[in-house]
Design a protein around this motif. Structure first.
Motif, PDB file in Angstrom:
ATOM      1  N   LEU A   3       0.834  -1.186   0.000  1.00 22.71           N
ATOM      2  CA  LEU A   3       0.000   0.000   0.000  1.00 22.71           C
ATOM      3  C   LEU A   3       0.876   1.246   0.000  1.00 22.71           C
ATOM      4  O   LEU A   3       1.907   1.307   0.674  1.00 22.71           O
ATOM      5  CB  LEU A   3      -0.923   0.005   1.224  1.00 22.71           C
ATOM      6  CG  LEU A   3      -1.998  -1.076   1.250  1.00 22.71           C
ATOM      7  CD1 LEU A   3      -2.724  -1.028   2.583  1.00 22.71           C
ATOM      8  CD2 LEU A   3      -2.986  -0.882   0.105  1.00 22.71           C
ATOM      9  N   THR A   4       0.471   2.232  -0.783  1.00 24.04           N
ATOM     10  CA  THR A   4       1.218   3.485  -0.818  1.00 24.04           C
ATOM     11  C   THR A   4       1.140   4.166   0.541  1.00 24.04           C
ATOM     12  O   THR A   4       0.210   3.964   1.299  1.00 24.04           O
ATOM     13  CB  THR A   4       0.642   4.412  -1.897  1.00 24.04           C
ATOM     14  OG1 THR A   4      -0.735   4.652  -1.597  1.00 24.04           O
ATOM     15  CG2 THR A   4       0.767   3.813  -3.275  1.00 24.04           C
ATOM     16  N   GLY A   5       2.160   4.987   0.809  1.00 23.54           N
ATOM     17  CA  GLY A   5       2.174   5.713   2.071  1.00 23.54           C
ATOM     18  C   GLY A   5       3.049   5.067   3.109  1.00 23.54           C
ATOM     19  O   GLY A   5       3.227   5.621   4.193  1.00 23.54           O
ATOM     20  N   THR A   6       3.630   3.885   2.819  1.00 28.59           N
ATOM     21  CA  THR A   6       4.542   3.224   3.745  1.00 28.59           C
ATOM     22  C   THR A   6       5.963   3.682   3.432  1.00 28.59           C
ATOM     23  O   THR A   6       6.485   3.416   2.345  1.00 28.59           O
ATOM     24  CB  THR A   6       4.451   1.697   3.635  1.00 28.59           C
ATOM     25  OG1 THR A   6       3.110   1.292   3.895  1.00 28.59           O
ATOM     26  CG2 THR A   6       5.387   1.019   4.617  1.00 28.59           C
ATOM     27  N   THR A   7       6.567   4.360   4.375  1.00 28.74           N
ATOM     28  CA  THR A   7       7.891   4.956   4.151  1.00 28.74           C
ATOM     29  C   THR A   7       8.965   4.148   4.865  1.00 28.74           C
ATOM     30  O   THR A   7       8.816   3.812   6.047  1.00 28.74           O
ATOM     31  CB  THR A   7       7.919   6.405   4.663  1.00 28.74           C
ATOM     32  OG1 THR A   7       6.918   7.165   3.985  1.00 28.74           O
ATOM     33  CG2 THR A   7       9.279   7.045   4.418  1.00 28.74           C
ATOM     34  N   LEU A   8      10.037   3.844   4.138  1.00 30.92           N
ATOM     35  CA  LEU A   8      11.169   3.108   4.677  1.00 30.92           C
ATOM     36  C   LEU A   8      12.408   3.992   4.637  1.00 30.92           C
ATOM     37  O   LEU A   8      12.558   4.847   3.751  1.00 30.92           O
ATOM     38  CB  LEU A   8      11.427   1.833   3.873  1.00 30.92           C
ATOM     39  CG  LEU A   8      10.221   0.927   3.591  1.00 30.92           C
ATOM     40  CD1 LEU A   8      10.661  -0.292   2.792  1.00 30.92           C
ATOM     41  CD2 LEU A   8       9.562   0.485   4.887  1.00 30.92           C
ATOM     42  N   ARG A  24      14.892  -1.941  -5.155  1.00 32.98           N
ATOM     43  CA  ARG A  24      14.022  -3.111  -5.021  1.00 32.98           C
ATOM     44  C   ARG A  24      12.764  -2.770  -4.213  1.00 32.98           C
ATOM     45  O   ARG A  24      11.651  -3.140  -4.574  1.00 32.98           O
ATOM     46  CB  ARG A  24      14.787  -4.248  -4.330  1.00 32.98           C
ATOM     47  CG  ARG A  24      13.929  -5.458  -3.993  1.00 32.98           C
ATOM     48  CD  ARG A  24      13.476  -6.189  -5.233  1.00 32.98           C
ATOM     49  NE  ARG A  24      12.470  -7.200  -4.927  1.00 32.98           N
ATOM     50  CZ  ARG A  24      12.185  -8.240  -5.718  1.00 32.98           C
ATOM     51  NH1 ARG A  24      12.838  -8.387  -6.866  1.00 32.98           N
ATOM     52  NH2 ARG A  24      11.267  -9.110  -5.384  1.00 32.98           N
ATOM     53  N   LEU A  25      12.933  -2.029  -3.139  1.00 36.96           N
ATOM     54  CA  LEU A  25      11.797  -1.690  -2.295  1.00 36.96           C
ATOM     55  C   LEU A  25      10.861  -0.690  -2.979  1.00 36.96           C
ATOM     56  O   LEU A  25       9.643  -0.755  -2.809  1.00 36.96           O
ATOM     57  CB  LEU A  25      12.282  -1.123  -0.957  1.00 36.96           C
ATOM     58  CG  LEU A  25      13.030  -2.131  -0.064  1.00 36.96           C
ATOM     59  CD1 LEU A  25      13.591  -1.437   1.173  1.00 36.96           C
ATOM     60  CD2 LEU A  25      12.106  -3.288   0.344  1.00 36.96           C
ATOM     61  N   PHE A  30       7.080   0.736  -2.057  1.00 35.84           N
ATOM     62  CA  PHE A  30       7.390   1.508  -0.855  1.00 35.84           C
ATOM     63  C   PHE A  30       7.966   2.867  -1.227  1.00 35.84           C
ATOM     64  O   PHE A  30       8.605   3.035  -2.276  1.00 35.84           O
ATOM     65  CB  PHE A  30       8.402   0.767   0.024  1.00 35.84           C
ATOM     66  CG  PHE A  30       7.898  -0.536   0.581  1.00 35.84           C
ATOM     67  CD1 PHE A  30       7.090  -0.557   1.703  1.00 35.84           C
ATOM     68  CD2 PHE A  30       8.241  -1.733  -0.028  1.00 35.84           C
ATOM     69  CE1 PHE A  30       6.632  -1.752   2.221  1.00 35.84           C
ATOM     70  CE2 PHE A  30       7.775  -2.941   0.491  1.00 35.84           C
ATOM     71  CZ  PHE A  30       6.976  -2.947   1.607  1.00 35.84           C
ATOM     72  N   ASP A  31       7.755   3.838  -0.344  1.00 31.23           N
ATOM     73  CA  ASP A  31       8.483   5.103  -0.426  1.00 31.23           C
ATOM     74  C   ASP A  31       9.766   4.944   0.365  1.00 31.23           C
ATOM     75  O   ASP A  31       9.722   4.565   1.549  1.00 31.23           O
ATOM     76  CB  ASP A  31       7.650   6.245   0.149  1.00 31.23           C
ATOM     77  CG  ASP A  31       6.353   6.464  -0.623  1.00 31.23           C
ATOM     78  OD1 ASP A  31       6.357   6.229  -1.846  1.00 31.23           O
ATOM     79  OD2 ASP A  31       5.348   6.860   0.006  1.00 31.23           O
ATOM     80  N   ALA A 112      14.279 -10.816  -3.275  1.00 27.35           N
ATOM     81  CA  ALA A 112      12.912 -11.179  -2.867  1.00 27.35           C
ATOM     82  C   ALA A 112      12.866 -11.437  -1.370  1.00 27.35           C
ATOM     83  O   ALA A 112      11.865 -11.162  -0.694  1.00 27.35           O
ATOM     84  CB  ALA A 112      12.438 -12.411  -3.632  1.00 27.35           C
ATOM     85  N   VAL A 113      14.001 -11.969  -0.844  1.00 27.54           N
ATOM     86  CA  VAL A 113      14.091 -12.180   0.604  1.00 27.54           C
ATOM     87  C   VAL A 113      14.028 -10.845   1.323  1.00 27.54           C
ATOM     88  O   VAL A 113      13.406 -10.713   2.386  1.00 27.54           O
ATOM     89  CB  VAL A 113      15.393 -12.931   0.964  1.00 27.54           C
ATOM     90  CG1 VAL A 113      15.555 -13.033   2.472  1.00 27.54           C
ATOM     91  CG2 VAL A 113      15.393 -14.315   0.339  1.00 27.54           C
TER      92      VAL A 113
END
Length: 396
Positions: A3-8, A24-25, A30-31, A112-113
């Motif tokens: 889902l959009t809005g998840t920041t890493l 990759r993320l 992900f953001d 993928a891991v």
């Protein structure tokens, strides 16, 4: 896709590794924020409050363990994924003990891991936060429940005190006659009630009532019974003046029957009441669907009095009869609610009822001894309210 809005936030001084992870993320939806130093990463963390942080355990400007402590201090619920060399498992274990949620080993050959670990850590963090919210809601609900229970206990204590204050003195002596009673509620409040009082210079009145159901609603009906009998006596006294009054038990039961039906409480009562005429030495009594019937004890023998009638508060056309007997010079009269039958052995009502006169004989017509015969001990929990009333004259 995430889902959009998840920041890493990825913190690694190895530009190639950091950019591969970020790409990759980002492909996974992900953001992603990037920092090539621990200090820069802490600044980005403070400004953006990311949902998860990935960082290299070994960076040039600060150790990964120090980074864990700093982030955990400001945001203990944020998941932290450490990245370490395959041969540095001791550092990984130390990081996990310090508060890291998961780890990745370099080289990251299968990206993928990486995505799997990130999603797992985010889900675990979400579950921890949700569980914490549930615990807080449960704690709040538990405190509210405790408050409500305390209010209920306070209300029950007040109601219990009201009932105690309404009950007559026991024992109570009036002329040649002595009255005693015991009430054992199955709950804190009782649906059983007894009363006895002087009607005139030569008349004594009494009744025992068993309200349907248990608890507060039945206890409230006993307050109503007390009010109705007192009001009826007051009205009768106004009409008849100072001498003996026409306070017939059948009239009392009829009056209560009509009043309960009109109140629409959804409660009915089995009861029996009587008037002792001291001048005539007679007992006039009336039965309102009550079992067991009164037991008269005299000269070492006990027997049931006769009588029948419908329960009070159920039938608009109910008619109640007066029964009259002459009273012996020495006697006791025992009235019980049907809860007493639970104290007797036997599989049928008839078998149980046959035992009661025998126990009264063995008790010598005395209330305390009868309580012992019925094994009614103080504090004993019973399945139904139990009430006993005994009136006597010149007991042997």
């Amino acid at each position: 896709m995430q889902l959009t809005g998840t920041t890493l936030l990825v913190i690694d001084d190895d530009d190639v590794v950091r950019q591969d992870i970020a790409m990759r993320l980002q492909t996974g939806g992900f953001d992603v924020l990037q920092a090539n130093q621990a200090g820069q990463g802490l600044e980005l963390f403070a400004r953006n409050a990311p949902d998860l942080v990935l960082f290299n355990l070994q960076m040039s400007d600060q150790s990964g363990l120090a980074l864990i402590r700093q982030i955990a201090e400001s945001s203990p619920d944020t998941p932290l994924v450490v990245i370490a060399a395959a041969g540095d498992m001791s550092a990984v274990v130390e990081a996990l003990h310090a508060g890291a949620s998961d780890y990745l080993l370099k080289p990251l050959s299968d990206l993928a891991v990486l995505e799997h670990v990130v999603k797992r850590s985010l889900e675990q963090a979400r579950l921890r936060v949700e569980n914490q919210r549930i615990r807080e809601r449960l704690e709040t609900a538990n405190r509210e429940l405790q408050n409500h229970l305390q209010e209920l206990k306070d209300d029950q204590a007040a109601g219990h005190q009201v009932q105690l204050n309404m009950l007559p003195q026991s024992p109570w002596q009036s002329g040649e006659y002595e009255f005693q009673h015991r009430i054992i509620p199955s709950l804190y409040l009782s649906g059983d009630f007894v009363d006895y009082f002087r009607v005139s210079e030569t008349q004594l009145a009494f009744y025992l009532a068993d309200v349907s159901g248990h608890g507060a609603s039945s206890a409230f009906a006993t307050v109503l019974l007390k009010f109705m009998t007192t009001r009826l006596l007051y009205e009768q006294r106004r009409q008849d003046g100072n001498g003996p009054i026409a306070f017939k038990p059948s009239d009392v039961l009829g009056h209560i029957n009509r009043s309960l039906i009109s109140c629409k409480l959804g409660k009915h009562v089995t009861m029996l009441g009587g008037i002792i005429d001291e001048a005539q030495q007679t007992l006039t009594y009336s039965i309102g669907g009550h079992l067991p019937l009164p037991v008269l004890y005299s000269d070492g023998h006990a027997r049931y009095l006769e009588g029948k009638g419908r329960p009070v508060g159920l039938f608009e056309d109910a008619v109640y009869q007066d029964n009259v007997i002459e009273l012996p010079q020495r006697f006791s009269l025992t009235l019980c609610s049907d809860g007493v039958l639970d104290c007797l052995s036997g599989t049928t009502l008839r078998e149980k009822e046959q035992q009661l006169p025998r126990l009264i004989e063995e008790a010598g017509g005395r209330l305390k001894a009868l309580m012992g015969k019925l094994n009614l001990q103080p504090g004993k929990v019973m399945p139904d309210d139990i009430s006993l009333m005994m009136l006597s004259r010149n007991p042997g």
